[in-house]
Design a protein around this motif. Structure first.
Motif, mmCIF file in Angstrom:
data_model
loop_
_atom_site.group_PDB
_atom_site.id
_atom_site.type_symbol
_atom_site.label_atom_id
_atom_site.label_comp_id
_atom_site.label_asym_id
_atom_site.label_seq_id
_atom_site.Cartn_x
_atom_site.Cartn_y
_atom_site.Cartn_z
ATOM 1 N N VAL A 115 -5.108 1.679 5.789
ATOM 2 C CA VAL A 115 -5.622 0.583 4.966
ATOM 3 C C VAL A 115 -5.300 -0.771 5.608
ATOM 4 C CG1 VAL A 115 -5.416 -0.603 2.734
ATOM 5 C CG2 VAL A 115 -5.659 1.885 2.811
ATOM 6 N N LEU A 172 -8.570 0.401 -0.041
ATOM 7 C CA LEU A 172 -7.739 1.485 -0.582
ATOM 8 C C LEU A 172 -8.553 2.357 -1.535
ATOM 9 C CD1 LEU A 172 -5.077 2.964 -0.964
ATOM 10 C CD2 LEU A 172 -4.461 1.251 -2.687
ATOM 11 N N ILE A 213 0.843 -1.206 0.000
ATOM 12 C CA ILE A 213 0.000 0.000 0.000
ATOM 13 C C ILE A 213 0.875 1.253 0.000
ATOM 14 C CG2 ILE A 213 -1.782 1.303 1.239
ATOM 15 C CD1 ILE A 213 -2.815 -1.310 -0.028
ATOM 16 N N THR A 231 0.638 4.257 -2.722
ATOM 17 C CA THR A 231 0.120 5.574 -2.337
ATOM 18 C C THR A 231 1.196 6.592 -1.967
ATOM 19 O OG1 THR A 231 -0.065 4.949 0.000
ATOM 20 C CG2 THR A 231 -1.998 4.553 -1.423
#
Length: 182
Positions: free
Chosen positions: A43, A76, A30, A34
């Protein structure tokens, strides 16, 4: 070891094992997607909460890691949508205030200052640090030892307060203008 069956039966020890196995992998994935440590933490936390809540619906046909990453992907997307909507609303409100304070200078500026002064102390401080001093939500969160989400909530509530204050002022100005024109 059949993690899916053990999870479905509510085995807390299996959940802890699964968490240990996938926590860092999921976080790294993640974070890479991001570039946000805050978003990655959020998340991952929400993914494992949802995994536990939906443990009885897990499928033995699919690999557990596939199911975990699918849950994380859905979360997400939801988080990114929420963030985009929030930013859109904040920018609309900020643009609205900028336009009004530019066009109706002294009265609007005074009304803005009064509305800010009526805010709760922490909300006022967070709002000023963001909008006057130009600090990011993350910087404010670190300085005040609160979460970035709390900072975002304070800004959102402050903008709602300001919008409410300005809507009554603008309504009054429109009424006064109509009376003067008669």
């Amino acid at each position: 070891m059949n993690h899916v069956a053990d999870l479905a039966s509510g085995c807390l020890q299996t959940f802890q094992t699964v968490y240990s196995l996938f926590n860092q992998k999921l976080y790294a994935y993640i974070l890479k997607k991001t570039n946000s440590a805050y978003m990655a933490e959020e998340v991952v936390q929400l993914t494992f909460i949802r995994l536990w809540e939906k443990r009885e619906t897990l499928s033995a046909e699919y690999n557990l890691s596939t199911q975990i990453f699918r849950i994380a992907g859905t979360i997400l997307i939801d988080q990114l949508r929420k963030e985009a909507v929030s930013k859109k609303h904040l920018s609309v409100v900020e643009d609205d205030f900028a336009l009004k304070t530019d066009t109706e200078q002294p009265e609007m500026l005074h009304a803005l200052e009064q509305a800010i002064e009526q805010m709760a102390p922490v909300r006022k401080k967070v709002f000023k640090m963001s909008k006057v001093d130009g600090y990011s939500y993350k910087e404010i969160a670190e300085m005040l030892s609160i979460s970035p989400k709390t900072v975002e909530n304070h800004i959102s509530q402050a903008l709602k307060q300001l919008r409410a204050a300005f809507s009554s002022i603008i309504s009054l100005a429109v009424i006064m203008e109509a009376i003067i024109k008669k």
